[in-house]
Every structure is written in structure tokens, then in C-alpha cells.
Design an enzyme around this catalytic site. Structure first.
Site, mmCIF file in Angstrom:
data_model
loop_
_atom_site.group_PDB
_atom_site.id
_atom_site.type_symbol
_atom_site.label_atom_id
_atom_site.label_comp_id
_atom_site.label_asym_id
_atom_site.label_seq_id
_atom_site.Cartn_x
_atom_site.Cartn_y
_atom_site.Cartn_z
ATOM 1 N N GLU A 84 1.102 -1.695 0.617
ATOM 2 C CA GLU A 84 0.327 0.150 0.216
ATOM 3 C C GLU A 84 0.879 1.434 -0.142
ATOM 4 O OE1 GLU A 84 -3.006 0.865 0.153
ATOM 5 O OE2 GLU A 84 -3.982 -1.006 -0.430
ATOM 6 N N SER A 335 -30.728 -32.428 49.910
ATOM 7 C CA SER A 335 -30.579 -33.157 51.115
ATOM 8 C C SER A 335 -29.330 -33.254 50.944
ATOM 9 C CB SER A 335 -30.920 -35.270 50.316
ATOM 10 O OG SER A 335 -32.388 -35.244 50.991
#
Length: 650
Positions: A84, A335
């Protein structure tokens, strides 16, 4: 002579004009109003190893993961600059040669061949979300590029580009892109992956691999060719991958508690979380509509949560209540509190695993509990009663301990119990209290840890020894200490278990509290518990050996007051040293003297020196003894004594 003077003045005038123009240009650049460069990034939750577990969207639903400096494979910025902006590190934001080349190409071909934009100009366009088609737009990008280069270094500009570049849809930034298209962090990239990441921001929608695979491939290979690499045979990704969304309920809770935080580093393990989530989803397929499932894993040696599954699916679709975090919801524990009650009783000398209880119809004031199956077993040891999950013995122990003591112990273990009526009664022993899965996992973590400070190590070992004796589900391995529970009306099914390192808890039920007919902890939650341990590790971590002061005796050999619960000690009996026995050889550690018979309080002497007086219990901690021989004597309130001569190994 006049000609040189004219040339001199013309040159001077030109230089002054140029200087004026430069000053004007300089001032023009300095007056540039820059776009925001410190934009919001996605809030992240990470696991114990730094792996991304969840990311939240920013404005407009965009995903913009923070890109750490040094966290990107260097071949990506190198390839980006080579393709680029070759003179990136040499220009001041605008590359004049590239602009002239672009204009010349356009004049010769009659169309735009290259844009001539530098990476800094592209960053200006991205930050301002501006187009590139107009001359005014290009001039604005040039002005912003010059201004950016005056205020920050090249590496900062490159980092900003990698943070904000668009990669299709809602995805912004290279780290978001690598998760979306490759399913990984950008630390290591292949040449083909880096090339695709260079090509996508130039036309993020037209080159989206999941929609325009051919265009993406051509653009990628063009980048590879430009940098002198061979075209890749690797196909471009065919679909966008969703970002990780592990433990979403936990992430929501963290963000709610600390909304200003930008990152949450947790103790969770992404691989374990993923495995437990899959297990929950697998079992959810077999559950009735509207039923949910939660799983929590903790390392009890550190107290750190490893996995938290709040529901099988993080959705309310198809009637599944998936947005409710059932690791935090308060429910009846059934329980599952019974091991805690026995532990408190063992710790306070009220009972021993071989103490006999009378399991028969019993009223505690207006409260008359029944066993789950309606059957009473008569005389039965504490070990058998806990293994069978009988109700009368733990209620009797809670009556002796006091319900508030049980509540205090739960809080000390890290739980946050909620009482429906505000006051603890005997019903808490059988589930009449609100606890979350997180609460129970913490509580069992204290039972599991041999060095937990809340209860004696021998007590933790005794309870674990009983729970390891409970038969596992068919086909499951033995050796896991676990307990199941089913709340009243089959609203909650529980299974909590532990080995030498981990605690796992499983809850199943409906978040709205309505019954699940036929749901039992033993039949439905326990198999998931054992499967969770199987997914966590190949084999169970062994339990520690019994501590030296553990009484491994049959009922008949216990001190008289421990042989049968509720039996009063005969005060006329002579005191007897139960531990350590005469002639014992002990390892150097904390020593607990245990005395049967005699009249309280007790006085304990070691080698003739008084260690403690007025001891109100028959178990007296005298600390660590020095190596060698010691003589321990105990004198009761009536002056009667007992002694043991022992040897302590270094």
C-alpha cells in the site's frame, strides 16, 4: 549590471513568496481539527491464560477488539506497507511521487488506475468515515494526514490503522478480523492470511470471503504477487466465524458489577468451559421443554472457579429460559446440606461416622420429618444414614447443634443463604433455605480441602470417606465423593462431588420454580456430574490419607458417649486417653488429645508442664510436639488422671 540585480530580486521575491506560502500551509495544517483517535474498543472477558471468552459490541453493534502493541504477526504490517505505501516511513503523510504517478496513470488511461493514498490518508478516511470520490474529500484526507503525522509517530499511525481498518460487516480492526475469518489471535499468520487482511480493507464488502469468495481470492493473490510471493492454494474462508461467547452469564454479571472496566481477567479455563457447555447442551436435548441445567467447576485447592455454565443455551428461543444464570439463582438444596451437618457434628464431638442413631418416627416439637421413601431403618450408623440420605439423623444433629450454627457455618464457607421466613428452623437441614449452585460448590470446596481452616482435617477426611462410599451411577467409576439432592416437589435436582483437587456441581430444574415430574438428583443430575469429571480429566485425583488424629474405630471401640447419639456420658467413669494411645509413634504435626470418660473440665500436661486448663471439650489441640519422647497427662475435674508416653518422629 541591471540584469543580475533583476535576477537577484526575482529570486528573493520567489523565495519570500514560497516562504509565505509554506507558512500559510503550515498554519493551515496546524488549524486542522482532527477526528477522534481514542475510540471505544470492545469490552472483553478472558480466561486464566488470556484467551478471549467473550467480547461486547461497541457503537452500532460493531466489534472492535483492542489490538495490543506487538500482538500482530510482523509479516502483516510488512506486507501492508510493501503493497500500500512503500515510502510510508519516508513521507510526511502525503506521498507526492505516488500522487503524481496516480495522476499520470489516470491521464494516460482515461480512468483511475491507482489512488495514490498513503496509509496515513487511508487512516484519515477511516477515522472520519469519509468517501474518496471527490477532490474535496481527497484534500481533506491529505490535510488530516499531514496533521496526524505531526502529532504522532509512524508506529502509532500504523497501529491505529490496524485497530480501525474495516474487514466486512460489523468487523473493525485486525484482531476482530483474525477471529472472524481465521478463528484465532493475530499473533501468527500465514502468508496467505496476511495477504487477505491487506486486501480486505480496500473493499471490505465487495471482497467479503463469505459472500464474494472469488473476489477475495483474486485480491489476496494480487497482494501476494505484488510482494513477490507465490499465489496461495489455500481457499479463502467460506464463512464468518462467531466470536467466542463462553460463560456469557458470568461476563454479564462482571460487566453489571463493574460497568467501567474494559477487560475482565478471570480464573475460568476456556477449554474446560467449552467442554462443560457442550455437555450441558447435549443433555438439554433430552430434557423437557422449559427445563434448564447449570454446571460449575472449581479447583478447591485454590478456591478458583474453572467453569460456569449458567444454562445450556444463551437464548430464550423455543421456550428455553437460557438468559437466566442458574449458577447464581437461589434454590432449595434438598439433601445436599447433610454432609455439612455431619461435618459440624463430627467436629464438635457430637458424633462419629460409626455412632449409632435411631432412625424412627420422631417429633421435634411440631416438626415431624419423614424419610424420602417413608421407610424407617431403626438403629443405623451415621455412615449408613448419610449414605442412604436418611432424614431423622441430620435433623436430630441440627437440633443438637442449633440451626443458627448451621447457617453460620454456611456463611463461613462462603455461601450466602437466604431464609424464606427470616429465621432458621430445623427444616434447613432438609433444604428449607435458599442456596445457589455457586454457594454449594464453595461449601463442598471447604469439605474437600484437607487444609481448610473452617473444620478439622480429620473431619473433612471422615465426611469424604463416607461420600466416596456412595454407589456411583451405573457404569461410572467409583472413588468420587458426592451427594445428590432433590428439593420438595421435584423442583430441583442436584449432584455435588469432589476428588483430591476439583469440585463440580450440577443443578437441573425449571428456572420459574415449577416442578419437573420424576426429576431426581440421583437419577438425573448424578450421571451428568460423573460425565463432567470424565471430561475434566482422564482419572480422579486421589484423596489424601487420613490425618494422624483420625479415630478409625468400630462402634464398640468408640468412647461411650460416641457409641450412640444422645447417650449421656457416665460421669463416674475413669478418664481414658483415646488418642494418642500409650506407646504411639507420631509424625511431627498438630496433635489433638482425645479423652473418654472423666469429668470436665480437663487439664493437659506435656512432660509435666501445663499446656491448658479448664478444657471444656474432650478433644484438646495441644499444638506440635518437639521430636523425641513426650509424656502426656490429662487430669479431670475430680483429680483422676490418664497418661500416654509417645515418640514424635522429626
Amino acid at each position: 549590471m541591471k540584469r543580475p540585480h533583476r535576477l537577484f530580486f526575482a529570486t528573493a521575491a520567489f523565495m519570500l513568496a514560497a516562504a509565505s506560502l509554506h507558512d500559510a500551509w503550515d498554519a493551515w495544517v496546524d488549524r486542522t481539527v482532527l477526528p477522534a483517535t481514542l475510540t471505544e474498543t470492545s469490552v472483553e472477558m478472558r480466561d486464566r491464560d488470556g484467551h478471549l471468552m467473550r467480547a461486547f459490541a461497541v457503537e452500532d453493534g460493531r466489534i472492535r477488539l483492542s489490538v495490543p502493541r506487538g500482538g500482530v504477526d510482523p509479516r502483516l504490517p510488512d506486507m501492508l506497507i510493501a503493497y500500500e505505501d512503500k515510502r510510508f516511513y519516508r513521507h510526511n503523510g502525503v506521498d507526492g511521487w505516488a500522487m503524481l504517478r496516480a495522476v499520470g496513470q489516470a491521464v494516460r488511461s482515461g480512468r483511475v488506475v491507482s489512488g495514490g493514498s498513503t496509509l496515513t490518508m487511508q487512516l484519515a478516511r477511516i477515522l472520519e468515515n469519509s468517501g474518496t470520490g471527490s477532490v474535496s474529500g481527497k484534500l481533506r484526507q491529505m490535510r488530516v494526514a499531514w496533521a496526524l503525522e505531526r502529532q504522532m509517530g509512524k508506529d502509532d499511525i500504523l497501529h491505529l490503522y490496524l485497530q480501525h481498518a474495516p474487514y466486512g460487516g460489523r468487523i473493525e480492526g485486525v484482531r476482530s478480523a483474525t477471529f472472524t475469518w481465521f478463528g484465532k489471535e493475530p499473533h501468527r499468520l500465514t502468508e496467505a492470511e496476511a495477504a487477505l487482511l491487506v486486501a480486505l480493507p480496500q473493499a471490505p464488502e465487495a471482497r467479503r470471503p463469505d459472500r464474494h469468495a472469488d473476489a477475495a481470492r483474486v485480491a489476496r493473490d494480487r497482494v501476494l504477487a505484488r510482494v513477490g510471493a507465490d499465489p496461495s492454494r489455500t481457499p479463502v474462508p467460506k464463512e464468518a466465524r462467531p466470536l467466542p461467547r463462553l460463560a456469557p452469564h458470568h461476563a454479564d454479571a462482571l460487566r453489571k458489577d463493574t460497568p467501567e472496566a474494559r477487560r475482565f481477567d478471570t480464573t475460568l479455563s476456556a477449554p474446560v468451559q467449552r467442554s462443560m457447555s457442550r455437555l450441558a447442551r447435549l443433555h438439554s436435548l433430552r430434557m423437557a421443554r422449559g427445563t434448564s441445567l447449570a454446571i460449575m467447576v472449581m479447583d478447591h485447592t485454590t478456591g478458583e472457579a474453572i467453569a460456569r455454565v449458567g444454562s445450556p443455551e444463551y437464548t430464550d428461543a423455543d421456550g428455553q429460559p437460557g438468559f437466566i444464570d442458574m449458577t447464581r439463582a437461589k434454590r432449595s438444596p434438598g439433601s445436599t446440606l447433610k454432609p455439612v451437618i455431619y461435618a459440624l457434628a463430627f467436629d464438635r464431638g457430637l458424633a462419629h461416622p460409626e455412632t449409632v442413631f435411631a432412625d424412627r418416627p420422631t417429633r421435634f416439637g411440631a416438626y415431624a420429618p419423614q424419610n424420602f421413601d417413608g421407610v424407617f431403618r431403626g438403629d443405623i450408623t451415621a455412615r449408613q444414614a448419610l449414605t442412604l440420605s436418611l432424614n431423622i439423623p441430620p435433623v436430630a444433629l441440627t437440633d443438637a447443634l442449633g440451626p443458627e450454627r448451621l447457617m453460620a457455618a454456611l456463611r463461613a464457607f462462603g455461601a450466602d443463604p437466604k431464609l424464606p421466613g427470616g429465621k432458621a428452623g430445623l427444616a434447613v437441614a432438609l433444604g428449607g433455605v435458599g442456596l445457589s449452585l455457586e454457594d454449594l460448590v464453595k461449601v463442598y470446596g471447604h469439605l474437600a480441602a484437607p487444609d481448610a481452616p473452617k473444620i478439622a482435617p480429620r473431619v473433612a477426611w471422615q465426611v469424604g470417606d463416607i461420600l466416596r462410599g456412595i454407589a456411583p451411577p451405573p457404569g461410572a467409576p467409583a472413588g468420587l465423593a458426592y451427594k445428590t439432592g432433590t428439593s420438595y416437589g421435584h423442583r430441583d435436582a442436584w449432584a455435588i462431588g469432589y476428588d483430591g483437587q476439583h469440585v463440580i456441581g450440577v443443578w437441573m430444574g425449571r428456572p420459574d420454580g415449577t416442578p419437573v415430574p420424576g426429576a431426581f438428583g440421583g437419577a438425573h443430575a448424578a450421571p451428568i456430574l460423573f460425565e463432567a469429571f470424565g471430561r475434566l480429566k482422564p482419572q480422579l485425583t486421589p484423596a489424601p490419607p487420613p490425618p494422624p488424629d483420625t479415630l478409625l474405630l468400630a462402634t464398640a471401640d468408640l468412647p461411650p458417649n460416641l457409641r450412640r447419639f444422645g447417650q449421656t456420658m457416665d460421669q463416674a467413669t475413669q478418664p481414658k486417653m483415646v488418642f494418642p494411645p500409650d506407646g504411639a509413634v507420631l509424625a511431627q504435626s498438630e496433635t489433638v488429645v482425645i479423652v473418654a470418660g472423666g469429668t470436665l473440665p480437663l487439664t493437659v500436661l506435656v512432660n509435666g508442664a501445663v499446656v491448658t486448663t479448664h478444657a471444656a471439650r474432650r478433644e484438646v489441640d495441644i499444638g506440635a510436639l518437639a521430636p523425641g519422647f513426650s509424656d502426656i497427662s490429662v487430669i479431670d475435674a475430680l483429680g483422676r488422671s490418664t497418661r500416654s508416653a509417645i515418640r514424635v518422629e522429626p
